[in-house]
Each structure stands twice: as structure tokens, then as C-alpha cells.
Design a protein around this motif. Sequence first.
Motif, PDB file in Angstrom:
ATOM      1  N   ASP A   1      -1.265  -1.284  -5.236  1.00 29.65           N
ATOM      2  CA  ASP A   1      -1.348  -0.166  -4.562  1.00 29.65           C
ATOM      3  C   ASP A   1      -2.860   0.353  -3.678  1.00 29.65           C
ATOM      4  O   ASP A   1      -3.743   0.526  -4.877  1.00 29.65           O
ATOM      5  CB  ASP A   1      -1.057   1.147  -4.986  1.00 29.65           C
ATOM      6  CG  ASP A   1      -1.092   2.560  -3.700  1.00 29.65           C
ATOM      7  OD1 ASP A   1      -1.543   1.758  -2.286  1.00 29.65           O
ATOM      8  OD2 ASP A   1      -0.613   3.452  -4.350  1.00 29.65           O
TER       9      ASP A   1
ATOM     10  N   ASP B   1       0.781  -1.331  -0.189  1.00 33.55           N
ATOM     11  CA  ASP B   1       0.410   0.495   0.181  1.00 33.55           C
ATOM     12  C   ASP B   1       0.632   0.947   0.276  1.00 33.55           C
ATOM     13  O   ASP B   1      -0.078   2.278   0.745  1.00 33.55           O
ATOM     14  CB  ASP B   1      -0.901  -0.451   0.610  1.00 33.55           C
ATOM     15  CG  ASP B   1      -1.952  -1.290   1.245  1.00 33.55           C
ATOM     16  OD1 ASP B   1      -2.168  -1.332  -0.062  1.00 33.55           O
ATOM     17  OD2 ASP B   1      -2.678  -1.754   1.863  1.00 33.55           O
ATOM     18  N   GLN B   2       2.190   1.480  -0.352  1.00 33.14           N
ATOM     19  CA  GLN B   2       2.575   2.197  -0.801  1.00 33.14           C
ATOM     20  C   GLN B   2       2.182   2.356  -2.094  1.00 33.14           C
ATOM     21  O   GLN B   2       2.750   1.449  -2.930  1.00 33.14           O
ATOM     22  CB  GLN B   2       4.243   1.770  -0.536  1.00 33.14           C
ATOM     23  CG  GLN B   2       4.176   2.022   1.058  1.00 33.14           C
ATOM     24  CD  GLN B   2       6.003   1.578   1.550  1.00 33.14           C
ATOM     25  OE1 GLN B   2       6.941   2.398   0.914  1.00 33.14           O
ATOM     26  NE2 GLN B   2       6.095   0.690   2.339  1.00 33.14           N
TER      27      GLN B   2
ATOM     28  N   ASP C   1       3.886  -0.235  -4.463  1.00 26.43           N
ATOM     29  CA  ASP C   1       3.272  -1.063  -4.224  1.00 26.43           C
ATOM     30  C   ASP C   1       2.628  -1.415  -5.696  1.00 26.43           C
ATOM     31  O   ASP C   1       1.556  -0.418  -6.213  1.00 26.43           O
ATOM     32  CB  ASP C   1       2.552  -1.182  -3.221  1.00 26.43           C
ATOM     33  CG  ASP C   1       1.642  -3.151  -3.558  1.00 26.43           C
ATOM     34  OD1 ASP C   1       1.746  -3.713  -4.595  1.00 26.43           O
ATOM     35  OD2 ASP C   1       0.252  -2.301  -2.035  1.00 26.43           O
TER      36      ASP C   1
ATOM     37  N   SER D   1      -7.026  -1.906  -7.182  1.00 21.59           N
ATOM     38  CA  SER D   1      -6.276  -2.847  -6.637  1.00 21.59           C
ATOM     39  C   SER D   1      -7.072  -4.062  -7.185  1.00 21.59           C
ATOM     40  O   SER D   1      -5.448  -5.210  -6.947  1.00 21.59           O
ATOM     41  CB  SER D   1      -6.261  -2.664  -5.715  1.00 21.59           C
ATOM     42  OG  SER D   1      -7.425  -2.531  -4.947  1.00 21.59           O
TER      43      SER D   1
ATOM     44  N   ASP E   1      -0.355  -0.940   6.269  1.00 22.17           N
ATOM     45  CA  ASP E   1      -1.474  -1.121   4.942  1.00 22.17           C
ATOM     46  C   ASP E   1      -2.254  -0.711   6.012  1.00 22.17           C
ATOM     47  O   ASP E   1      -2.763  -0.402   6.785  1.00 22.17           O
ATOM     48  CB  ASP E   1      -0.634  -1.878   4.462  1.00 22.17           C
ATOM     49  CG  ASP E   1      -0.059  -3.493   5.287  1.00 22.17           C
ATOM     50  OD1 ASP E   1      -1.796  -3.775   6.383  1.00 22.17           O
ATOM     51  OD2 ASP E   1      -0.235  -4.366   5.709  1.00 22.17           O
TER      52      ASP E   1
END
Length: 286
Positions: free
Chosen positions: A115, A108-109, A112, A123, A220
Motif C-alpha cells: 500500500d 493502494d487500499q 494492499d 511500498s 489509486d
Amino acid sequence: MQAPRGPLPARQRKLKMGTTSFMVVMHVLATVALLPRFWSWQGLVAFGVLYWVTVLGVTLGLHRLVAHRSLVVPVWVERMLVIMGTLACQSGPIEWVGLHRHHHRFSDQPIDHHDAGRGLWWSHSEWMLHDIPALKELDRYAGDLQVDPFYRWLDRWFLLLQIPLGLGLYWIGEAAQVHGGGIGLVLWAIPLRLVIVYHVTWLVNSATHAFGYRNFDCPDLSRNCWWVALLSFGEGWHNNHHAHPASARHGLRWFEFDLTWQHVRLLKRLGLASRVRTARYVPGAS
């Protein structure tokens, strides 16, 4: 709260036509499978058996066994489980494992690849239709698999596994005079199965980063979502997993049913699993 995400870099905005076309075709064929002319109880059985084989191959084989090394099994068991997971057509095992390990490193950065900060649709599945920069780091995240010729072969030719499966299903359907014939059996057991398994797997990337509760204060958006856990054989207890990624058991509370964990227990009873790593839920601790 996460900071709003900026637009995708220019190199990622273009759709990958190969992946996009494949997904469109599979969804169209899955819809065709649901036409009354292709319905049969044999098709339903073939779908159910292969759903179990494929999902277990992903959850136990590719995920808990290979990506996280949460347990140790004989080589033949590992390879059987990996082949089962590769039947899901979610790329080859090296790419699957490498991307999953990268996801845990940057969950979740912005870096990613799926993300959740970019939204539910991104996602869930949109991320795979674009360039994935993390693929350039497979040497770093899946180097242990790249040295094995078995994994290299599967990673290159994973789509070919559907050919003998399809031919076998077609022969059975024709020989048994199934309603809808061999084509009906193939449609239920390959494109319909693949599409359902795709969305169930993608829900772990999307829904379990948006809906549910948290047992652990992870850095996250991971959450525990019961209905995703039921569909995905326990993968929906995602906050537990992100808190303890090396645990072979994802459902840590008494009501968190984890079907994949039950299969791990069975392997252990049969003497086919050892060094099984597990976490515990302690109320009030995180």
C-alpha cells in the motif's frame, strides 16, 4: 488525498528474519562484486544478458502473460518465460502472481500488501520483510496455477535455479581465466543482478505510485514514470497498466516506449503469440 494509515497490526510488526537475512546477504555480496578485483568485461556481459533474461521473464512471463493473461503462447514458451522470471528470486511464480492479482484488487487500499499510502519505503521493499496476510489467499488469487505440478515445483524450489547457474558461471570464469575468476563472474551475474532487478521491480511498486503523470483517472495512486519504464522494460507506464490491466501493451502514447511490448510483437510475428489484448489511449477520455 488518502486517509493517514494507522500503525501496523501487532502480528505484522515483527520482521521475518529469513527474508530480511537473505536480502542483507544479497546486498552485501552485490557490494563485494563492485570491488576492482572482481571487475571484468565478461562479468558485465553476463550481468547484461541475465538482466535482460530476468527482467523480461518477470515483465512478459510472470506479469503480462501469466498474471493477466494478456496473450496466449504455446506451453513451452510460457514455461520458458516463467523460468526466466523465476530466476529473479522474487518468490515462486504462484506467490508472485497471487500477490500481484491481490494488489490489483485492492491497489493502494490499507489491505494492499505494498500500500503506497504507508509511504515510499514501505511500498518499495519494507512490506516484504513483514508478515503478508494476502499469502493466505493464494488459493483464491492463483488457484489456476496451483493445479499445475510445474508451477507447484517452481514455487517450492525456485531458489535451486541459482545453483546450476552459479556452477556454470564459475566454470566459465575459471576456464576462461576471467579477471576475478569464477567467483567474480558469479558475483556479477547472481547477487549484483538480483539486487539491481529487485530495486527496479520495487520501483514499480513505489516510485510509480508517487512520481510522474496520469493518463487515466484510476482510483489509486498509479502514475506513469518514464525512467522506471526504461529500467523495467515498460512496466513504469503504471497508470496505463492500472487503467487497463489486461493490455499486453503498457506504453499507450507514441513516446511511451515499452520494450516488453516489442518482444510481444516479435513473438506475434514469429507465430508464437495469439489473442494479444491491447488498450488504446484516447486524448480527453479516461
